[in-house]
Design an enzyme around this catalytic site. Structure first.
Site, PDB file in Angstrom:
ATOM      1  N   HIS A 307     -21.682  45.042 -49.263  1.00  0.00           N
ATOM      2  CA  HIS A 307     -22.395  44.002 -49.623  1.00  0.00           C
ATOM      3  C   HIS A 307     -21.724  42.601 -49.094  1.00  0.00           C
ATOM      4  CE1 HIS A 307     -24.191  41.057 -52.467  1.00  0.00           C
ATOM      5  NE2 HIS A 307     -24.979  41.751 -52.666  1.00  0.00           N
ATOM      6  N   ASP A 364     -28.653  48.889 -54.972  1.00  0.00           N
ATOM      7  CA  ASP A 364     -29.575  49.822 -54.309  1.00  0.00           C
ATOM      8  C   ASP A 364     -29.029  51.480 -54.566  1.00  0.00           C
ATOM      9  OD1 ASP A 364     -30.042  47.248 -52.179  1.00  0.00           O
ATOM     10  OD2 ASP A 364     -31.644  47.953 -53.634  1.00  0.00           O
TER      11      ASP A 364
HETATM   12  C1  SDX Z   1     -29.239  43.916 -51.225  1.00  0.00           C
HETATM   13  O1  SDX Z   1     -27.074  39.304 -50.373  1.00  0.00           O
HETATM   14  C2  SDX Z   1     -27.457  39.889 -51.672  1.00  0.00           C
HETATM   15  O2  SDX Z   1     -27.168  39.449 -52.582  1.00  0.00           O
HETATM   16  C3  SDX Z   1     -28.317  41.000 -51.503  1.00  0.00           C
HETATM   17  C4  SDX Z   1     -28.689  41.906 -52.720  1.00  0.00           C
HETATM   18  C5  SDX Z   1     -29.654  41.163 -53.672  1.00  0.00           C
HETATM   19  O3  SDX Z   1     -29.563  41.207 -54.717  1.00  0.00           O
HETATM   20  O4  SDX Z   1     -30.351  40.145 -53.225  1.00  0.00           O
HETATM   21  O5  SDX Z   1     -27.676  42.328 -53.483  1.00  0.00           O
HETATM   22  C6  SDX Z   1     -29.685  43.351 -52.325  1.00  0.00           C
HETATM   23  O6  SDX Z   1     -29.428  43.451 -50.110  1.00  0.00           O
HETATM   24  C7  SDX Z   1     -27.909  44.987 -51.199  1.00  0.00           C
HETATM   25  C8  SDX Z   1     -27.263  45.328 -49.954  1.00  0.00           C
HETATM   26  C9  SDX Z   1     -28.541  46.548 -49.524  1.00  0.00           C
HETATM   27  N1  SDX Z   1     -28.048  47.138 -48.231  1.00  0.00           N
HETATM   28  C10 SDX Z   1     -27.692  48.203 -48.071  1.00  0.00           C
HETATM   29  O7  SDX Z   1     -27.160  48.888 -49.096  1.00  0.00           O
HETATM   30  C11 SDX Z   1     -27.397  48.628 -46.630  1.00  0.00           C
HETATM   31  C12 SDX Z   1     -26.062  49.074 -46.118  1.00  0.00           C
HETATM   32  N2  SDX Z   1     -25.119  48.050 -46.181  1.00  0.00           N
HETATM   33  C13 SDX Z   1     -24.710  47.292 -44.903  1.00  0.00           C
HETATM   34  O8  SDX Z   1     -26.055  47.186 -44.096  1.00  0.00           O
HETATM   35  C14 SDX Z   1     -24.007  46.194 -45.324  1.00  0.00           C
HETATM   36  O9  SDX Z   1     -23.034  46.512 -46.174  1.00  0.00           O
HETATM   37  C15 SDX Z   1     -24.767  44.784 -45.659  1.00  0.00           C
HETATM   38  C16 SDX Z   1     -25.987  44.392 -44.772  1.00  0.00           C
HETATM   39  C17 SDX Z   1     -25.267  45.075 -47.264  1.00  0.00           C
HETATM   40  C18 SDX Z   1     -23.616  44.072 -45.693  1.00  0.00           C
HETATM   41  O10 SDX Z   1     -23.382  43.521 -44.290  1.00  0.00           O
HETATM   42  P1  SDX Z   1     -22.268  42.420 -43.792  1.00  0.00           P
HETATM   43  O11 SDX Z   1     -21.876  41.686 -45.074  1.00  0.00           O
HETATM   44  O12 SDX Z   1     -22.836  41.865 -42.611  1.00  0.00           O
HETATM   45  O13 SDX Z   1     -21.038  43.429 -43.602  1.00  0.00           O
HETATM   46  P2  SDX Z   1     -20.704  43.805 -42.121  1.00  0.00           P
HETATM   47  O14 SDX Z   1     -21.809  44.459 -41.139  1.00  0.00           O
HETATM   48  O15 SDX Z   1     -19.997  42.356 -41.420  1.00  0.00           O
HETATM   49  O16 SDX Z   1     -19.580  44.886 -42.428  1.00  0.00           O
HETATM   50  C19 SDX Z   1     -18.280  44.723 -42.430  1.00  0.00           C
HETATM   51  C20 SDX Z   1     -17.633  46.005 -41.939  1.00  0.00           C
HETATM   52  C21 SDX Z   1     -18.266  46.584 -40.601  1.00  0.00           C
HETATM   53  O17 SDX Z   1     -17.354  47.347 -40.036  1.00  0.00           O
HETATM   54  P3  SDX Z   1     -16.136  46.870 -38.842  1.00  0.00           P
HETATM   55  O18 SDX Z   1     -17.269  46.194 -37.640  1.00  0.00           O
HETATM   56  O19 SDX Z   1     -15.423  45.725 -39.430  1.00  0.00           O
HETATM   57  O20 SDX Z   1     -15.411  48.175 -38.469  1.00  0.00           O
HETATM   58  O21 SDX Z   1     -18.289  46.999 -42.783  1.00  0.00           O
HETATM   59  C22 SDX Z   1     -18.901  48.183 -42.169  1.00  0.00           C
HETATM   60  C23 SDX Z   1     -19.301  47.391 -41.014  1.00  0.00           C
HETATM   61  O22 SDX Z   1     -19.655  48.274 -39.965  1.00  0.00           O
HETATM   62  N3  SDX Z   1     -20.147  48.341 -43.101  1.00  0.00           N
HETATM   63  C24 SDX Z   1     -20.681  49.735 -43.325  1.00  0.00           C
HETATM   64  C25 SDX Z   1     -21.456  49.343 -44.347  1.00  0.00           C
HETATM   65  N4  SDX Z   1     -21.633  48.260 -44.684  1.00  0.00           N
HETATM   66  C26 SDX Z   1     -20.534  47.562 -43.732  1.00  0.00           C
HETATM   67  N5  SDX Z   1     -20.387  50.890 -42.833  1.00  0.00           N
HETATM   68  C27 SDX Z   1     -20.796  52.064 -43.246  1.00  0.00           C
HETATM   69  N6  SDX Z   1     -21.826  51.872 -44.520  1.00  0.00           N
HETATM   70  C28 SDX Z   1     -22.213  50.620 -44.556  1.00  0.00           C
HETATM   71  N7  SDX Z   1     -23.114  50.689 -45.631  1.00  0.00           N
END
Ligand code: SDX
Length: 429
Positions: A307, A364
């Site tokens: 998140h 989720d």
């Molecule tokens: C919702 O914003 C809100 O409030 C949203 C929400 C709401 O109520 O409106 O809470 C609802 O959208 C919840 C999120 C649902 N999405 C998912 O579950 C999809 C999976 N999650 C990821 O796509 C991700 O965690 C996000 C999109 C939720 C957040 O992305 P960020 O903040 O841009 O994080 P990032 O991409 O910068 O990640 C930081 C690191 C990265 O690795 P490095 O480059 O540092 O090595 O964490 C890794 C990412 O690759 N990472 C994950 C991951 N989420 C982040 N690696 C594996 N699996 C994951 N789910």
């Protein structure tokens, strides 16, 4: 010491004092609005990770502590003691209603539970297998064409009428998305039923049979609606605000929010979680998926994990997990899938990759298990999210319309394209 930061441009020696504004809770903000005028520079913040887009009094998140407040009330207390329609009133009005106010509000929502009969023709323009989020966004934007009597977005009474129309009508639209895909006749709302039961009636009733959903199922759905109602400046809410800043029709603004929520990085994650758990199939397959989630060369991410704001357990996920546990027997929940989810969570939360990046289950991760038990099809999960979030979207729309700093949102950029050059006729290229 003044409430400001000094920004010095070391290239020119010029500097600017930027005010620091402090809210009730959370990080103070630096007002950089004079930066371009004084220093000739923009700020760059891809994904807006450290950019506050507005002042808001509706919802507060503390990502480190896993705190979520709606108008100051903790989500844990609202989940235990409130109802979704009461939370809608709170989000719109800023205070909990008294009994008369609640009765009037619920009456008004019921009076807006119908949609124009001609709107029902729109669904037939979609294939039977169209994704319901595609239908919902299109039909919701079309609602704008039926209401011309409360379109003055500068009129508070018109705004409140619009908010009640959005919240009152969205269950009707959502249920019709399902009925269209299922080849079932549309069901008119039955206003003798309360909001959540009326939605389930429009979703699942048969014209030939009496419909009485279980109170346990209704309470579980009301809880999910409460947990999804609003969430500060998330992607879809920010979309609604940006469209609203252009003074677009509020139904069109909500439709834009629906489109944004559809993305699997956002609201589409609840559908993606169930698809992922189904693909994992057995606990022994979990390590393979954990490895894929960690592999930089693999686009796979653990759906329902991570998140932008929560670097601790999403408080909503914790509440839903407990609800799944409590409802396991009463609602015939998918126990094997729940066990895979719990095992996946346990392994991930003990893995350095997830610990280091503070990746926890989000709202989720578990919600789909309850939707499944309610016999809601997986492709309808994000429609459920959109229905609940419509209250937050329209509350944030109202707040923006009343904001004294209201102006059209128009971000800038860092241009990295071609230098200026002259056009060359095709015969000379
Ligand atoms: C919702 O914003 C809100 O409030 C949203 C929400 C709401 O109520 O409106 O809470 C609802 O959208 C919840 C999120 C649902 N999405 C998912 O579950 C999809 C999976 N999650 C990821 O796509 C991700 O965690 C996000 C999109 C939720 C957040 O992305 P960020 O903040 O841009 O994080 P990032 O991409 O910068 O990640 C930081 C690191 C990265 O690795 P490095 O480059 O540092 O090595 O964490 C890794 C990412 O690759 N990472 C994950 C991951 N989420 C982040 N690696 C594996 N699996 C994951 N789910």
């Amino acid at each position: 010491m003044s409430d400001s930061v000094t920004i010095i441009d070391n290239r020119t020696g010029k500097q600017i004092e930027c005010p620091v504004l402090t809210g009730k809770y959370g990080a103070p903000v630096i007002d950089t609005s004079r930066l371009y005028k004084e220093l000739g520079v923009f700020t760059l913040d891809p994904g807006f990770g450290t950019t506050a887009s507005c002042k808001s009094a509706i919802t507060y998140l503390d990502g480190d502590e896993g705190i979520l407040l709606h108008r100051g009330y903790p989500i844990e207390q609202l989940a235990e003691k409130s109802t979704y329609t009461e939370l809608c009133y709170l989000l719109l009005n800023g205070e909990l209603p008294d009994q008369n106010q609640m009765a009037d509000f619920e009456h008004d929502l019921k009076m807006h539970s119908m949609t124009h009969e001609h709107l029902s023709r729109f669904y037939n323009g979609y294939r039977y297998d169209a994704h319901p989020m595609s239908i919902m966004s299109g039909v919701f934007a079309a609602i704008a064409s039926y209401y011309h009597d409360a379109t003055d977005i500068r009129n508070p009474e018109h705004r409140l009428m619009t908010a009640k129309r959005v919240i009152g009508k969205i269950p009707n639209v959502a249920a019709k998305c399902y009925r269209h895909a299922s080849g079932l006749p549309f069901v008119y709302p039955d206003n003798s039923r309360d909001y959540v039961e009326n939605f389930m009636y429009m979703m699942f009733s048969w014209p030939s049979e009496e419909y009485k959903p279980s109170p346990v199922a209704l309470r579980a759905l009301d809880l999910l609606f409460i947990l999804h109602a609003d969430h500060e400046q998330n992607a879809s809410t920010s979309t609604v605000r940006l469209a609203a800043s252009a003074e677009a029709n509020p139904f069109a603004c909500v439709a834009a929010g629906i489109c944004t929520l559809w993305g699997k990085a956002h609201g589409g994650a609840n559908e993606a979680v169930i698809n992922m758990l189904t693909e994992i199939e057995r606990p022994e397959n979990i390590p393979k998926y954990i490895a894929r989630a960690k592999d930089k060369d693999d686009p796979f991410r653990l759906m329902g994990f991570g998140h932008r704001v929560y670097k601790n357990y999403d408080p909503r996920a914790r509440i839903i997990q407990q609800a799944v546990y409590d409802l396991m027997d009463e609602m015939n929940l998918n126990q094997p899938m729940f066990e895979i989810a719990m095992e996946l969570e346990k392994i991930a939360l003990n893995d350095e990759y997830f610990i280091e990046r503070k990746l926890y289950p989000n709202v989720d991760f578990y919600s789909g298990l309850i939707y499944q038990a309610l016999r809601i099809p997986t492709e309808m999960f994000t429609v459920m999210f959109a229905m609940a979030r419509s209250a937050g979207w329209i509350a944030q729309w109202m707040e923006l319309m009343e904001d004294p700093d209201f102006r059209i949102g128009r971000p800038r950029q860092l241009y990295t394209g071609q230098e200026k050059r002259d056009y060359v006729q095709i015969k000379d290229r």
